[in-house]
Design a protein around this motif. Structure first.
Motif, PDB file in Angstrom:
ATOM      1  N   SER A   1     -34.943   7.609  30.954  1.00 38.80           N
ATOM      2  CA  SER A   1     -35.627   6.387  30.515  1.00 38.80           C
ATOM      3  C   SER A   1     -36.713   6.025  31.522  1.00 38.80           C
ATOM      4  CB  SER A   1     -34.619   5.248  30.403  1.00 38.80           C
ATOM      5  OG  SER A   1     -33.956   5.072  31.645  1.00 38.80           O
ATOM      6  N   GLY A   2     -37.584   5.110  31.099  1.00 40.35           N
ATOM      7  CA  GLY A   2     -38.605   4.587  32.000  1.00 40.35           C
ATOM      8  C   GLY A   2     -39.843   5.446  32.119  1.00 40.35           C
ATOM      9  N   LYS A   3     -39.902   6.581  31.404  1.00 44.88           N
ATOM     10  CA  LYS A   3     -41.044   7.486  31.539  1.00 44.88           C
ATOM     11  C   LYS A   3     -42.192   7.109  30.602  1.00 44.88           C
ATOM     12  CE  LYS A   3     -40.410  11.853  32.044  1.00 44.88           C
ATOM     13  NZ  LYS A   3     -40.014  13.251  31.754  1.00 44.88           N
ATOM     14  N   ASP A   4     -41.869   6.742  29.386  1.00 48.81           N
ATOM     15  CA  ASP A   4     -42.882   6.477  28.365  1.00 48.81           C
ATOM     16  C   ASP A   4     -42.900   4.995  28.043  1.00 48.81           C
ATOM     17  OD1 ASP A   4     -44.583   6.436  26.217  1.00 48.81           O
ATOM     18  OD2 ASP A   4     -43.758   8.227  25.279  1.00 48.81           O
ATOM     19  N   LYS A   5     -43.992   4.336  28.321  1.00 47.69           N
ATOM     20  CA  LYS A   5     -44.054   2.888  28.087  1.00 47.69           C
ATOM     21  C   LYS A   5     -45.217   2.534  27.164  1.00 47.69           C
ATOM     22  CE  LYS A   5     -41.529   1.669  32.265  1.00 47.69           C
ATOM     23  NZ  LYS A   5     -41.420   0.827  33.459  1.00 47.69           N
ATOM     24  N   ARG A   6     -45.495   3.450  26.197  1.00 48.76           N
ATOM     25  CA  ARG A   6     -46.523   3.136  25.210  1.00 48.76           C
ATOM     26  C   ARG A   6     -46.095   1.946  24.355  1.00 48.76           C
ATOM     27  NH1 ARG A   6     -46.941   8.590  22.091  1.00 48.76           N
ATOM     28  NH2 ARG A   6     -44.873   8.923  22.999  1.00 48.76           N
ATOM     29  N   LYS A   7     -44.783   1.832  24.167  1.00 44.50           N
ATOM     30  CA  LYS A   7     -44.251   0.722  23.378  1.00 44.50           C
ATOM     31  C   LYS A   7     -43.112   0.078  24.155  1.00 44.50           C
ATOM     32  CE  LYS A   7     -45.446   2.459  18.780  1.00 44.50           C
ATOM     33  NZ  LYS A   7     -44.933   2.789  17.420  1.00 44.50           N
ATOM     34  N   ASP A   8     -42.434  -0.871  23.496  1.00 43.06           N
ATOM     35  CA  ASP A   8     -41.350  -1.611  24.149  1.00 43.06           C
ATOM     36  C   ASP A   8     -40.170  -0.692  24.463  1.00 43.06           C
ATOM     37  OD1 ASP A   8     -42.838  -3.881  23.954  1.00 43.06           O
ATOM     38  OD2 ASP A   8     -41.921  -4.527  22.068  1.00 43.06           O
TER      39      ASP A   8
ATOM     40  N   LEU B   1     -40.195   9.833  19.983  1.00 44.31           N
ATOM     41  CA  LEU B   1     -41.395  10.408  19.377  1.00 44.31           C
ATOM     42  C   LEU B   1     -42.407   9.332  18.999  1.00 44.31           C
ATOM     43  CD1 LEU B   1     -39.807  13.140  17.069  1.00 44.31           C
ATOM     44  CD2 LEU B   1     -41.297  13.560  19.020  1.00 44.31           C
ATOM     45  N   ASN B   2     -41.914   8.126  18.752  1.00 44.02           N
ATOM     46  CA  ASN B   2     -42.792   7.018  18.393  1.00 44.02           C
ATOM     47  C   ASN B   2     -43.287   6.223  19.598  1.00 44.02           C
ATOM     48  OD1 ASN B   2     -43.274   6.402  15.336  1.00 44.02           O
ATOM     49  ND2 ASN B   2     -41.201   7.243  15.459  1.00 44.02           N
ATOM     50  N   GLY B   3     -43.025   6.744  20.803  1.00 41.75           N
ATOM     51  CA  GLY B   3     -43.622   6.156  21.993  1.00 41.75           C
ATOM     52  C   GLY B   3     -42.818   5.079  22.685  1.00 41.75           C
ATOM     53  N   TYR B   4     -41.570   4.872  22.279  1.00 43.88           N
ATOM     54  CA  TYR B   4     -40.741   3.848  22.928  1.00 43.88           C
ATOM     55  C   TYR B   4     -40.174   4.368  24.252  1.00 43.88           C
ATOM     56  CZ  TYR B   4     -40.792   0.941  18.730  1.00 43.88           C
ATOM     57  OH  TYR B   4     -41.182   0.145  17.690  1.00 43.88           O
ATOM     58  N   ASP B   5     -39.958   3.441  25.173  1.00 43.33           N
ATOM     59  CA  ASP B   5     -39.236   3.747  26.415  1.00 43.33           C
ATOM     60  C   ASP B   5     -37.757   3.696  26.074  1.00 43.33           C
ATOM     61  OD1 ASP B   5     -38.060   3.877  28.903  1.00 43.33           O
ATOM     62  OD2 ASP B   5     -38.580   1.810  29.454  1.00 43.33           O
TER      63      ASP B   5
ATOM     64  N   LEU C   1     -25.421  -1.954  32.626  1.00 44.41           N
ATOM     65  CA  LEU C   1     -26.810  -2.112  33.099  1.00 44.41           C
ATOM     66  C   LEU C   1     -26.889  -2.834  34.433  1.00 44.41           C
ATOM     67  CD1 LEU C   1     -28.463  -3.043  29.677  1.00 44.41           C
ATOM     68  CD2 LEU C   1     -28.512  -0.827  30.829  1.00 44.41           C
ATOM     69  N   GLY C   2     -25.731  -3.106  35.037  1.00 46.41           N
ATOM     70  CA  GLY C   2     -25.731  -3.686  36.376  1.00 46.41           C
ATOM     71  C   GLY C   2     -25.281  -5.130  36.479  1.00 46.41           C
ATOM     72  N   TRP C   3     -24.986  -5.777  35.331  1.00 46.16           N
ATOM     73  CA  TRP C   3     -24.479  -7.146  35.374  1.00 46.16           C
ATOM     74  C   TRP C   3     -23.198  -7.164  36.216  1.00 46.16           C
ATOM     75  CZ3 TRP C   3     -20.121  -9.878  34.326  1.00 46.16           C
ATOM     76  CH2 TRP C   3     -20.244 -11.253  34.179  1.00 46.16           C
ATOM     77  N   PRO C   4     -22.946  -8.196  37.023  1.00 47.38           N
ATOM     78  CA  PRO C   4     -23.561  -9.531  37.011  1.00 47.38           C
ATOM     79  C   PRO C   4     -24.867  -9.670  37.807  1.00 47.38           C
ATOM     80  CG  PRO C   4     -21.702  -9.509  38.509  1.00 47.38           C
ATOM     81  CD  PRO C   4     -21.718  -8.171  37.847  1.00 47.38           C
TER      82      PRO C   4
ATOM     83  N   ASP D   1     -32.792  -3.013  34.947  1.00 48.18           N
ATOM     84  CA  ASP D   1     -32.293  -2.475  33.677  1.00 48.18           C
ATOM     85  C   ASP D   1     -31.842  -3.584  32.743  1.00 48.18           C
ATOM     86  OD1 ASP D   1     -32.831   0.111  34.349  1.00 48.18           O
ATOM     87  OD2 ASP D   1     -30.774   0.654  34.880  1.00 48.18           O
ATOM     88  N   ILE D   2     -31.202  -4.608  33.290  1.00 50.15           N
ATOM     89  CA  ILE D   2     -30.794  -5.762  32.466  1.00 50.15           C
ATOM     90  C   ILE D   2     -32.031  -6.418  31.857  1.00 50.15           C
ATOM     91  CG2 ILE D   2     -30.025  -8.166  32.662  1.00 50.15           C
ATOM     92  CD1 ILE D   2     -27.639  -6.574  32.326  1.00 50.15           C
ATOM     93  N   LYS D   3     -33.040  -6.610  32.674  1.00 50.96           N
ATOM     94  CA  LYS D   3     -34.257  -7.278  32.196  1.00 50.96           C
ATOM     95  C   LYS D   3     -34.943  -6.476  31.098  1.00 50.96           C
ATOM     96  CE  LYS D   3     -35.208  -9.315  36.759  1.00 50.96           C
ATOM     97  NZ  LYS D   3     -36.102  -9.232  37.937  1.00 50.96           N
ATOM     98  N   ARG D   4     -34.910  -5.147  31.233  1.00 45.41           N
ATOM     99  CA  ARG D   4     -35.675  -4.319  30.297  1.00 45.41           C
ATOM    100  C   ARG D   4     -34.874  -3.890  29.069  1.00 45.41           C
ATOM    101  NH1 ARG D   4     -40.327  -2.416  29.524  1.00 45.41           N
ATOM    102  NH2 ARG D   4     -40.771  -0.376  28.613  1.00 45.41           N
ATOM    103  N   TYR D   5     -33.592  -3.613  29.228  1.00 51.19           N
ATOM    104  CA  TYR D   5     -32.845  -2.966  28.147  1.00 51.19           C
ATOM    105  C   TYR D   5     -31.755  -3.834  27.524  1.00 51.19           C
ATOM    106  CZ  TYR D   5     -35.112   1.174  30.129  1.00 51.19           C
ATOM    107  OH  TYR D   5     -36.027   2.084  30.580  1.00 51.19           O
TER     108      TYR D   5
END
Length: 833
Positions: free
Chosen positions: A26-33, A68-72, A454-457, A462-466
């Motif tokens: 993850s985190g490589k392609d940020k063309r989209k959300d 393929l549609n550009g999402y991270d 994702l690392g909570w608490p 990762d929490i912020k993004r995913y």
């Protein structure tokens, strides 16, 4: 020449190639959300089953499509410790080694358990690789790892401090084999043969008795009352008197309580507060003693006199014989009734009064119900009907028993000393405190999976993004166990839903529609299927033969059909690549009608497939792809392209084949990667880093005339077949819209310029005269064809008369069946003459 597709050669080393090039990270392609899925974690009890293969393939399709549609994309892998199931497996292994598990210290036993986890987690990794799952292993989690354990402790402590976790005596479901409490969701009800045993409870000081019926006479040692309805005229005068408990000869009161139904049985109910949940509530209302008459292993205890030490089944048999001898058994009424069994061990569950830890569910459930009313924050179920299961569960929910009498799991963060209880994330600093020996229900930690992984608490990146996750994929049978609990825990601790969408699939059954089980011997090993047919064939079958929410019947013939389709693509790609060698650049100037036709069909396919993929309707997406690839690209365009091929036609072949393998990639990643690697003019080192084809309205042309030409060619082929005309027979081409196209597609070998009498085919587009020698018609062959058509017509008519099929099947498939039926009816009419 057709070349057989060798899946073993194609699928070998592809997964290592993807991993080596970090294509799953993850985190490589940020063309989209961001787009995130956390995998429903398989437990570490053994090999993956066919249901898990189905579930993970659906997720992999979504991940690859979004990538393929550009999402991270983040697809987070992980595994579940599965407390009861794993402990049972480890204990079994220890016994096979000649070791008594209960003679080990807790610490020593856990060493064996962690060894087991290591062995089976490595096995699961190998199976994931065989399936081709695009998992980001750098993010992998385990429910007992340090981070998740800290999250579990924080949630327990916070809920305890809020008054939402408490400890107390309640009737719980007890597994006497695993020797642990169970939640209601871990109990499976089965119809078993039993009986109502009518017993005499003599009224004190009289020779009269109450007829009390029970299905469990062995629990009478725990009876502390007999209940009658206070409005039942037969018994209301007896309320306050006492009866003599059979065999035990202890006096117990007759009480008035609405729990006793005058319309059911005799209207008299024995009350056993420590062994029945309803009786427990009656006992609280009447302040009755709670007598436990069984040991934790379901043998009878010291309260049972001479029956002590017998199993509950042995006790029943001996007790009934004594009741009969003492003339206290009135009658035995055979019945079939629903009895709870442990989901894990399979034994009959014992309702049991026990001190356990509970989650107070009402406030948590109400928050979920309120949130589901908000379309912007709710969990969106696909199909929508499954939301009712969540809402109903939340409406009728009861407090959740979360403590388990096991060693494998998250140990409860509670300590005891001199009658005091301390609950905290860390152990008390003073000496003398003893930690609770119980562990938490596995589902307690699994309920935190979407955010704890994702690392909570901590408020990690990762929490912020995913978070919230984008979608959860799971079976409808797991909604109460897991989906509901993730939802209320997420709302409670993050203020947000755990995932936007919840995609529901059904269960995999055998070809006869039976649930797969060891007893039936109808289970399917996905790895064995992969070894026989390849991962792509299995994946394609699993994800294209059932609509969301519906069960899937495993059918090996359909797996073979999937292999055949892949073989078709394989040969089509080989043809394109062989015939486009030397092409130095792609050019789309001077498009011919055939090129405009396939580009139009191609873009219509992109539009339809994209629509269905966004809706998670993979069966419909595949139906569109199948028709386009098999019928329009392979059967038509490739054949058309053989007629005077141009640089433009070759360019169109490459363009369309490239788009096809991209659209198919989420379904069959191995073969599409292989084809992509051999394509000229590819845009990336891997198909995974390429872009999904986009609909281009500039490539939509008026193809109505060309459609009519192709339809005309089909009619000519039918005309030839009906009149036994071969390709070697003479033919005079009087008129066509494109003589070269007609000659090439109809494969005429003997063109004549001679104008003479013959068999004439004529339409508004063409006129052909065939010079055919009169042949003696083979009546037996004709009759066979008539019989074949009659059977085919009957099958199609039956299929199209099935309302269930019409509602569930893709519209284009239904329409194709109707068209084929019309063609066959017309052909049959002609044959009958």
């Amino acid at each position: 020449m057709e070349i057989k597709y060798n899946f073993k050669t194609v699928e070998e080393n592809k997964y290592d190639y993807w991993l080596k090039n970090d294509l799953f990270k993850s985190g490589k392609d940020k063309r989209k959300d961001a787009f995130a899925i956390v995998i429903p974690p398989p437990n570490v009890t053994g090999n993956l089953h066919i249901g898990h293969a189905w579930n993970t393939t659906i997720q992999d399709i979504i991940i690859r499509y979004k990538k393929l549609n550009g999402y991270d994309v983040l697809w987070l892998p992980g595994m579940d410790h599965a407390g009861i199931a794993t402990q049972a497996k480890v204990d079994k292994k220890l016994k096979e080694m000649g070791i008594n598990p209960r003679e080990l210290s807790r610490e020593k036993w856990l060493e064996y358990a962690w060894d087991w986890k290591k062995e089976y987690s490595e096995n699961i990794h190998r199976q994931w690789a065989k399936m081709g799952l695009a998992l980001d292993y750098s993010k992998e989690r385990f429910t007992l790892d340090e981070g998740l354990s800290n999250a579990v402790k924080k949630v327990f402590v916070d809920l305890y401090n809020k008054g939402l976790i408490y400890q107390g005596y309640r009737i719980i479901n007890w597994d006497p084999y695993a020797m642990t409490a169970l939640s209601n969701e871990e109990v499976i009800y089965k119809d078993v043969k039993g009986a109502f045993y009518h017993l005499k409870y003599y009224i004190e000081g009289t020779d009269k008795y109450l007829d009390v019926a029970t299905t469990r006479p062995e629990t009478l040692f725990g009876d502390t009352a007999v209940a009658v309805n206070p409005d039942d005229d037969r018994y209301k005068e007896l309320i306050g008197k006492k009866v003599i408990l059979p065999i035990v000869n202890r006096l117990i009161p007759i009480i008035g309580d609405e729990h006793a139904d005058p319309e059911f049985g005799t209207g008299c109910v024995k009350i056993t507060p420590a062994h029945d949940p309803n009786d427990y509530e009656v006992g609280l209302r009447h302040n009755l003693e709670q007598i436990i008459c069984m040991n934790p292993d379901a043998t009878m205890n010291e309260k049972c006199g001479k029956y002590q030490g017998l199993s509950r089944e042995e006790c029943r048999e001996a007790l009934l014989e004594d009741l009969q001898n003492d003339k206290l058994l009135i009658s035995v009424e055979e019945i079939t009734h629903n009895v709870g069994h442990s989901e894990r061990s399979g034994v009959m569950v014992e309702p049991y009064l026990s001190k356990q830890w509970f989650v107070k569910m009402r406030p948590l459930a109400d928050r979920v119900l309120d949130n589901q009313k908000n379309k912007n924050t709710k969990v969106n179920f696909v199909p929508r009907r499954f939301e009712k299961i969540m809402n109903h569960w939340m409406e009728i929910t009861y407090d959740w028993c979360i403590s388990r009498q096991l060693w494998w799991g998250h140990r409860i963060p509670a300590w005891y000393k001199d009658g005091e209880v301390y609950v905290g994330v860390d152990a008390p600093k003073e000496d003398g405190w003893v930690q609770d020996s119980d562990v938490l229900d596995t589902w307690f930690s699994s309920a935190l999976w979407p955010f704890s992984t994702l690392g909570w608490p901590e408020n990690t990146e990762d929490i912020k993004r995913y978070f919230p996750n984008s979608v959860l994929v799971t079976g409808y049978d797991i909604i109460p166990f897991w989906v509901n609990r993730m939802t209320f825990q997420s709302l409670e601790f993050t203020g947000q839903r755990p995932f936007k969408d919840c995609l529901i699939h059904g269960l995999i059954r055998d070809k006869q529609g039976r649930k797969m089980s060891k007893s039936l011997g109808n289970g399917v090993d996905p790895i064995e299927v992969i070894n026989n047919y390849g991962a792509d064939s299995l994946r394609l079958f699993l994800t294209t033969n059932s609509a969301p929410g519906m069960d899937l019947r495993y059918d090996e013939d359909k797996v073979k059909s999937s292999w055949n389709f892949i073989n078709k693509i394989w040969n089509a790609s080989r043809f394109v690549l062989m015939n486009c060698e030397g092409l130095t650049n792609l050019t789309f100037d001077n498009l011919l009608d055939r090129d405009k036709w396939i580009l139009t069909k191609y873009n219509e396919t992109i539009k339809a497939v994209s629509k269905y993929m966004e809706r998670y309707e993979f069966h419909n997406a595949y139906a569109v792809l199948y028709k386009f690839i098999w019928e329009e690209f392979c059967d038509w365009y490739i054949e058309l392209a053989k007629i005077n091929p141009t640089e433009t036609t070759k360019s169109v072949l490459i363009k369309v084949l490239t788009g096809i393998v991209k659209m198919l990639h989420p379904f069959i990643p191995f073969v599409t990667e292989e084809i992509y690697q051999n394509l000229p003019f590819k845009e990336a080192i891997s198909i995974m880093e390429s872009s999904y084809p986009n609909f281009n309205k500039k490539e939509i042309f008026d193809i109505s005339l060309f459609d009519a030409v192709l339809d005309d060619i089909v009619k000519i082929r039918n005309f030839k077949a009906e009149n036994n005309i071969t390709n070697s027979d003479e033919v005079r081409v009087v008129k066509t819209t494109d003589e070269a196209l007609y000659k090439g597609m109809l494969r005429f070998k003997n063109i004549s310029d001679e104008d003479k009498e013959g068999l004439v085919y004529e339409s508004n587009l063409s006129k052909l005269v065939f010079y055919v020698e009169v042949k003696q018609e083979d009546e037996s062959a004709k009759q066979k064809e008539i019989e074949f058509l009659e059977n085919s017509i009957k099958r199609r008519q039956s299929l199209l008369a099935n309302e269930g099929y019409i509602k569930k099947a893709p519209i284009n498939i239904v329409e194709a069946e109707r068209n084929k039926l019309a063609e066959e009816l017309e052909k049959l009419t002609k044959l009958r003459g």
